[in-house]
Design a protein around this motif. Structure first.
Motif, PDB file in Angstrom:
ATOM      1  N   MET A  26      43.862 -22.620 -10.880  1.00 10.83           N
ATOM      2  CA  MET A  26      44.330 -21.086 -10.983  1.00 10.83           C
ATOM      3  C   MET A  26      43.071 -20.311 -11.650  1.00 10.83           C
ATOM      4  SD  MET A  26      47.881 -19.359 -12.314  1.00 10.83           S
ATOM      5  CE  MET A  26      47.315 -19.178 -14.052  1.00 10.83           C
ATOM      6  N   GLN A  27      42.735 -20.974 -12.699  1.00 10.16           N
ATOM      7  CA  GLN A  27      41.601 -20.236 -13.476  1.00 10.16           C
ATOM      8  C   GLN A  27      40.490 -19.720 -12.829  1.00 10.16           C
ATOM      9  OE1 GLN A  27      42.041 -19.614 -16.417  1.00 10.16           O
ATOM     10  NE2 GLN A  27      43.995 -20.545 -16.844  1.00 10.16           N
ATOM     11  N   THR A  28      39.946 -20.663 -11.705  1.00  9.89           N
ATOM     12  CA  THR A  28      39.038 -20.213 -10.812  1.00  9.89           C
ATOM     13  C   THR A  28      39.333 -19.072 -10.107  1.00  9.89           C
ATOM     14  OG1 THR A  28      38.316 -22.530 -10.725  1.00  9.89           O
ATOM     15  CG2 THR A  28      37.003 -21.083  -9.485  1.00  9.89           C
ATOM     16  N   GLU A  29      40.483 -19.279  -9.425  1.00  6.38           N
ATOM     17  CA  GLU A  29      41.157 -18.021  -8.581  1.00  6.38           C
ATOM     18  C   GLU A  29      41.108 -16.626  -9.683  1.00  6.38           C
ATOM     19  OE1 GLU A  29      45.548 -17.067  -7.011  1.00  6.38           O
ATOM     20  OE2 GLU A  29      44.919 -19.512  -7.220  1.00  6.38           O
ATOM     21  N   LEU A  30      41.671 -17.076 -10.836  1.00  2.00           N
ATOM     22  CA  LEU A  30      41.978 -15.723 -11.668  1.00  2.00           C
ATOM     23  C   LEU A  30      40.279 -15.079 -11.817  1.00  2.00           C
ATOM     24  CD1 LEU A  30      44.664 -16.766 -13.624  1.00  2.00           C
ATOM     25  CD2 LEU A  30      44.410 -14.752 -12.186  1.00  2.00           C
ATOM     26  N   GLN A  31      39.599 -16.092 -12.263  1.00  2.00           N
ATOM     27  CA  GLN A  31      37.985 -15.339 -12.861  1.00  2.00           C
ATOM     28  C   GLN A  31      37.560 -14.707 -11.523  1.00  2.00           C
ATOM     29  OE1 GLN A  31      36.834 -15.500 -15.462  1.00  2.00           O
ATOM     30  NE2 GLN A  31      38.344 -16.759 -16.413  1.00  2.00           N
ATOM     31  N   ALA A  32      37.859 -15.114 -10.269  1.00  2.00           N
ATOM     32  CA  ALA A  32      37.276 -14.455  -8.800  1.00  2.00           C
ATOM     33  C   ALA A  32      38.041 -13.199  -8.824  1.00  2.00           C
ATOM     34  CB  ALA A  32      37.633 -15.328  -7.677  1.00  2.00           C
ATOM     35  N   LEU A  33      39.461 -13.033  -9.365  1.00  2.00           N
ATOM     36  CA  LEU A  33      39.922 -11.760  -9.254  1.00  2.00           C
ATOM     37  C   LEU A  33      39.445 -10.959 -10.292  1.00  2.00           C
ATOM     38  CD1 LEU A  33      43.879 -12.536  -8.744  1.00  2.00           C
ATOM     39  CD2 LEU A  33      42.209 -11.341  -7.250  1.00  2.00           C
ATOM     40  N   PHE A  34      39.386 -11.501 -11.623  1.00  4.17           N
ATOM     41  CA  PHE A  34      38.791 -10.576 -12.586  1.00  4.17           C
ATOM     42  C   PHE A  34      37.433  -9.805 -12.247  1.00  4.17           C
ATOM     43  CE2 PHE A  34      41.153 -13.431 -15.597  1.00  4.17           C
ATOM     44  CZ  PHE A  34      42.510 -12.679 -15.595  1.00  4.17           C
ATOM     45  N   ALA A  35      36.568 -10.598 -11.499  1.00  2.00           N
ATOM     46  CA  ALA A  35      35.422 -10.293 -10.985  1.00  2.00           C
ATOM     47  C   ALA A  35      35.292  -9.145 -10.128  1.00  2.00           C
ATOM     48  CB  ALA A  35      34.716 -11.512 -10.631  1.00  2.00           C
ATOM     49  N   ARG A  36      36.501  -8.803  -9.448  1.00  2.00           N
ATOM     50  CA  ARG A  36      36.880  -7.647  -8.704  1.00  2.00           C
ATOM     51  C   ARG A  36      37.103  -6.404  -9.316  1.00  2.00           C
ATOM     52  NH1 ARG A  36      40.437 -10.439  -4.503  1.00  2.00           N
ATOM     53  NH2 ARG A  36      40.666  -8.047  -3.939  1.00  2.00           N
ATOM     54  N   CYS A  37      37.596  -6.365 -10.607  1.00  2.00           N
ATOM     55  CA  CYS A  37      38.050  -5.301 -11.208  1.00  2.00           C
ATOM     56  C   CYS A  37      37.125  -4.541 -11.691  1.00  2.00           C
ATOM     57  CB  CYS A  37      38.783  -5.763 -12.513  1.00  2.00           C
ATOM     58  SG  CYS A  37      40.202  -6.861 -12.185  1.00  2.00           S
ATOM     59  N   ARG A  38      37.091  -3.139 -11.475  1.00  6.15           N
ATOM     60  CA  ARG A  38      36.160  -2.262 -11.798  1.00  6.15           C
ATOM     61  C   ARG A  38      36.858  -1.101 -12.863  1.00  6.15           C
ATOM     62  NH1 ARG A  38      34.233   0.526  -6.300  1.00  6.15           N
ATOM     63  NH2 ARG A  38      32.964   1.830  -7.695  1.00  6.15           N
ATOM     64  N   SER A  39      36.279  -0.658 -13.843  1.00  9.01           N
ATOM     65  CA  SER A  39      36.320   0.111 -14.998  1.00  9.01           C
ATOM     66  C   SER A  39      36.856   1.631 -14.173  1.00  9.01           C
ATOM     67  CB  SER A  39      35.319   0.162 -15.629  1.00  9.01           C
ATOM     68  OG  SER A  39      35.633   0.932 -16.849  1.00  9.01           O
ATOM     69  N   GLY A  40      37.998   1.851 -14.672  1.00  9.58           N
ATOM     70  CA  GLY A  40      38.375   3.378 -14.045  1.00  9.58           C
ATOM     71  C   GLY A  40      39.100   3.381 -12.805  1.00  9.58           C
ATOM     72  N   TRP A  41      39.102   2.027 -12.165  1.00 13.82           N
ATOM     73  CA  TRP A  41      39.868   2.102 -10.710  1.00 13.82           C
ATOM     74  C   TRP A  41      41.230   1.273 -10.950  1.00 13.82           C
ATOM     75  CZ3 TRP A  41      37.410   3.630  -5.956  1.00 13.82           C
ATOM     76  CH2 TRP A  41      36.078   4.178  -6.012  1.00 13.82           C
ATOM     77  N   SER A  42      41.823   1.409 -10.170  1.00 10.78           N
ATOM     78  CA  SER A  42      43.375   0.385  -9.958  1.00 10.78           C
ATOM     79  C   SER A  42      42.699  -0.986  -9.672  1.00 10.78           C
ATOM     80  CB  SER A  42      44.379   1.014  -9.055  1.00 10.78           C
ATOM     81  OG  SER A  42      43.691   1.037  -7.677  1.00 10.78           O
ATOM     82  N   LEU A  43      43.899  -2.007  -9.930  1.00 16.58           N
ATOM     83  CA  LEU A  43      43.520  -3.326  -9.767  1.00 16.58           C
ATOM     84  C   LEU A  43      43.545  -3.685  -8.468  1.00 16.58           C
ATOM     85  CD1 LEU A  43      45.829  -4.573 -12.593  1.00 16.58           C
ATOM     86  CD2 LEU A  43      43.314  -4.481 -12.763  1.00 16.58           C
ATOM     87  N   PRO A  44      43.019  -4.875  -8.159  1.00 16.25           N
ATOM     88  CA  PRO A  44      43.043  -5.529  -6.983  1.00 16.25           C
ATOM     89  C   PRO A  44      44.592  -5.701  -6.489  1.00 16.25           C
ATOM     90  CG  PRO A  44      41.050  -6.327  -7.860  1.00 16.25           C
ATOM     91  CD  PRO A  44      41.773  -5.311  -8.918  1.00 16.25           C
TER      92      PRO A  44
END
Lengths: 416, 416, 416
Positions: free
Chosen positions: B1-19
């Motif tokens: 799960m950690q790897t999967e979450l890290q990949a998700l985190f990497a898609r987050c952008r400041s000032g934008w809604s979440l993936p």
């Protein structure tokens, strides 16, 4: 999955309840289906439910629907309810009467023994012998029908040999189902069994049951007065029943030892006296139907039978109550409770459902409530396995040992 | 799960809604439970719900049921609602009064502080001290009860220090719950918070709310006339309230800044004037119940409190409305809205539910509809994160930053 | 997943039904969505449902909601129903009329072509061109609307070229929907198609349908007498229809060949005579509404159209019945059946739903029952793929071949 399960097994402790995953997770449930439900012998129903050739009933083991049918020669057949053409379910009803099993989709037609007899529209050279319905082993034991989904099931004869003599006088093949009630219990099937295997919970939860029985007394709380009462009832029963070739086979307070995992036995039965003055497991202890089977006298105590993983029965002189469990999910068990009386008994004349049913309907429903409450608690992240009472929960421990042994995990259990 | 979450985190952008996965997936939900819901302080209820020793209520954090009880010495205790014997849930009701916590299965008996007092049937040498109910931290703050499921929760004192003086005059410990309504909102808990953290949606969706408040004005649309109106209301309030030691603490248009992820703060409160002529968040702005707490005058504006991850409250001079969120699945949030009035107020005489409830019942239900519609949209394969308004959604951005920081993902967020 | 799917493909056999996982598992369903539902052309609805600029309807492809709208210039647009701001669903209704698409959350406002027109509250420098609604390809074909969620869909022109001339006389753009009924069929979408692609099941299951048609006769059971009847009907139709430039295009007993996986074709249509004396697919074969389209005479047989993966239509001289499938889970298909009549026909005067609907309502619901029964059977652990009838199920085999080819698995299918 194997690695995951090995890790789970390593967390099991002798004398303690199982880790949460055993009661809640899909992967353990799938393993239970493979190693237990599709391996052992399952109680399916009573021969009296399908007395005539062409009679059948169906039952669901998780997503498998099974037909149990009586053929023209009187033989019982167990068949998967799945057409060999495109997989349609064949029988949609829970029970019925047919001369052939005809798939409603394209009318492929099977005998009651599962052989493909006709499939209009298919090429003439189709080898029908290759397209019989998938068979399930089916055996009768004194009016009780057992099936096995295994290719090579464990031998049935030991159960037959031990249980038949005890079952015989009740004559289930000359009974009828007066009523059956279906329940979906929102609990893992093992929680339902653990509940069944102890009477530690009876005092407060089963006010009707404890009036009739001695099960809730154990080594730690059987006073000399109670011990004397039990001895007197047993002695009187031994003497009185001998004329009918019956005998009390469980003479101690508490529940008879079952399962006995060391001996690898999945079946057990005993005849046990009721409290003095009671001849039936009814609300007031009086008869609620005519005598069943070979009984000439109402004073025969209770016959109790249980087979793992899905059956128990309490029979009095006048009626019998069968309970059948079937798994319907990691946290869901389909339960049917059957009330049986003599086949000649007439409702409204010889018996009345309002008197026949309450004792076991109340006791059963009290248990389902308990099991569902336990499931909710076990689902909590705060649940940790707890210790079993050596006095009162020896059979729960026995059940857990039997279960882990069936799963091939006997030796990994930690002693504490 | 950690790897999967890290990949998700990497898609987050400041000032934008979440993936999308943050709002819909089981794995993120499990991570939220571990890092946020089972780590922080949760609003559980009000002390006035359990005034007497022996009173308790229960609440569900995902599959964990928690008992909050008042012991004989008046102390509050938080306990996991799971028997240490075989895991049964102990309290089936949402609230009640008991002298002991007795498991309904085998009557293991616990004190209101969770200590095992009795377990008949177990060997005498069982060390009862090893079998207390699992404890949950419980703290009171001016009549509000907070719990933490963490072993070592974040310090409670900073919240206590900042919020208590603001909460005090409302006197929640001298209040009573006039009504509570439960909702299952079919949306991820973060969508419910994002909705709460902006008034960008108010103009069209909350016709009742915007009549009473200034929240929906922001830096981009506060005209000189509005600015003047706000200034006048603030000035008048500063002057008038000083006699009662109250003061407006949010004087700007728009919502007060919260959460402030940089400062790591999970709590906030402010007192804010209502529009001129309104003394209560009611449909017409008039009082709907007697004055609460220490108030001597109806003109006290509104007290607003919020604590992450599950509580907000709007209090007027005469009534208070608490909202409690509890997670019940990746796309499901259990919400309870409570209406509180002074403990001495009598229904039908001093207040009328039909006048007390509509303002916040309508506003709340309007929001649940919005959240559920957003969840459906976010579930689409076409959903992509969108940009937040810097004028109107600074608090939504703050919430996202707080959330990612709690998840330990602060530094992975891409700036754009 | 790829490895798992490759292993599944390797178990497929030419001429046999698919292994269970294709009909039941989430992973295959996800693959079907990606390779088929989000790749091909889907029937969405009829142009007559949105005749005016501003009219729209929505449809759900799994969790994707799509808006099909008519813009001011009359053009059709397909748009994802997901706001580019924070993902809220924009249109909550199944159909409606608007001048702009306004998100109910924060009133971001889009044109009917999906362009972002206004977003009050956002910074002035926001580049609106970057925030159009995600587009879906939308095409019209003689009053039928098709959409594609693919970025670069397969060419639409071949379908247009072949089907348009056949569809033209029915004039769907001058029709109206007299009634639409929605069903959730608890079966995988492929089981619904397999059912549609053969009339092997018709004799027993569709008493109404077989009175009107010849489909259920095949190479193995077309007697000389039946063959003669068909020839006579075809000959008479060829002669009579030529005046109207119509011609029977399927002259054999049994169903026309479709899909033809070798030719990679996802569309097909034919005009076929009804039995002698029948002019409409109604319970008694008589007209149930005024003539549709260009027809001057009731004797035009039936026009039949089907496009993969989600549409079929049977049109008589007086009414047309469209069936639209949409996937709603591995074991669930959302089906809408539409009854269309001429746009000028008036209910209660020119037609009566009680006469218009039963033929296809009964036939459809009979099929849904069949499909759900098959799903239950296929879910059994005892299900194994079975052989298709070469006489009667050639189109089912064709469908399976088309399906595996779409999945890129054509070459892995074992021949037997």
């Amino acid at each position: 999955m194997q690695t995951e399960l090995q890790a789970l097994f390593a967390r099991c402790r002798s004398g303690w309840s199982l880790p949460r995953e055993f009661y809640s997770d899909e992967s353990v449930y799938r393993f239970d289906l493979a190693r237990i439900w599709r391996a052992g012998w399952l109680f399916a129903g009573h021969t009296c439910e399908i007395p005539r050739p062409g009679d059948y009933f169906t039952l669901e083991v998780d997503s498998d629907s099974i037909i149990v049918a009586r053929a023209n020669d009187g033989a019982l057949h167990g068949l998967h309810n799945v057409c060999r053409h495109r997989g349609s379910q064949i029988c949609a009803e829970q029970a019925g009467h047919v001369t052939r099993l005809v798939c409603p989709y394209h009318q492929w037609t099977y005998g009651l023994d599962g052989r493909l007899l006709a499939c209009r529209g298919m090429p003439d050279d189709l080898d029908k012998k290759q397209f019989s319905l998938a068979r399930v082993h089916a055996r009768e034991m004194e009016g009780l029908i057992f099936i096995s989904l295994a290719e090579n099931p464990t031998p049935f004869e030991p159960a037959l040999g031990l249980l038949s003599p005890l079952l015989k006088p009740q004559a289930f093949h000359r009974a009828k189902v007066a009523k059956a009630v279906d329940y979906i219990v929102r609990a893992n099937w093992k929680l339902v069994w653990e509940n069944n295997r102890e009477c530690y919970h009876c005092n407060v939860n089963h006010p009707q049951y404890i009036k009739a029985n001695f099960d809730h007394y154990n080594a730690d709380d059987t006073t000399p007065r109670i011990r004397e009462t039990i001895n007197a009832v047993v002695a009187r029963s031994e003497q009185k029943w001998s004329a009918a070739n019956l005998a009390p086979t469980h003479k101690q307070p508490g529940m008879t030892l079952f399962p006995d995992a060391e001996k690898n036995v999945w079946f057990s039965a005993n005849r046990t006296p009721l409290v003095s003055g009671w001849v039936s497991e009814s609300i007031d202890g009086r008869r609620v139907a005519p005598l069943m089977g070979d009984y000439q006298d109402a004073d025969v105590g209770t016959l109790r039978v249980r087979t793992l993983p899905n059956f128990w029965n309490h029979s009095s002189c006048d009626h019998a109550v069968s309970t059948r469990l079937l798994p319907s999910g990691p946290q869901s068990t389909a339960v049917r409770v059957y009330w049986l009386v003599d086949e000649k008994a007439v409702e409204g004349q010889d018996y009345d459902l309002a008197k026949l049913m309450p004792f076991w309907q109340l006791t059963s429903e009290q248990d389902w409530t308990i099991c569902e409450r336990q499931q909710r608690g076990v689902n909590s992240s705060a649940y940790v396995p707890g210790p079993y009472s050596t006095f009162k929960e020896y059979n729960v421990d026995g059940f857990i040992r039997w279960y882990l042994k069936e799963l091939g995990a006997w030796d990994v259990m930690r002693d504490t």
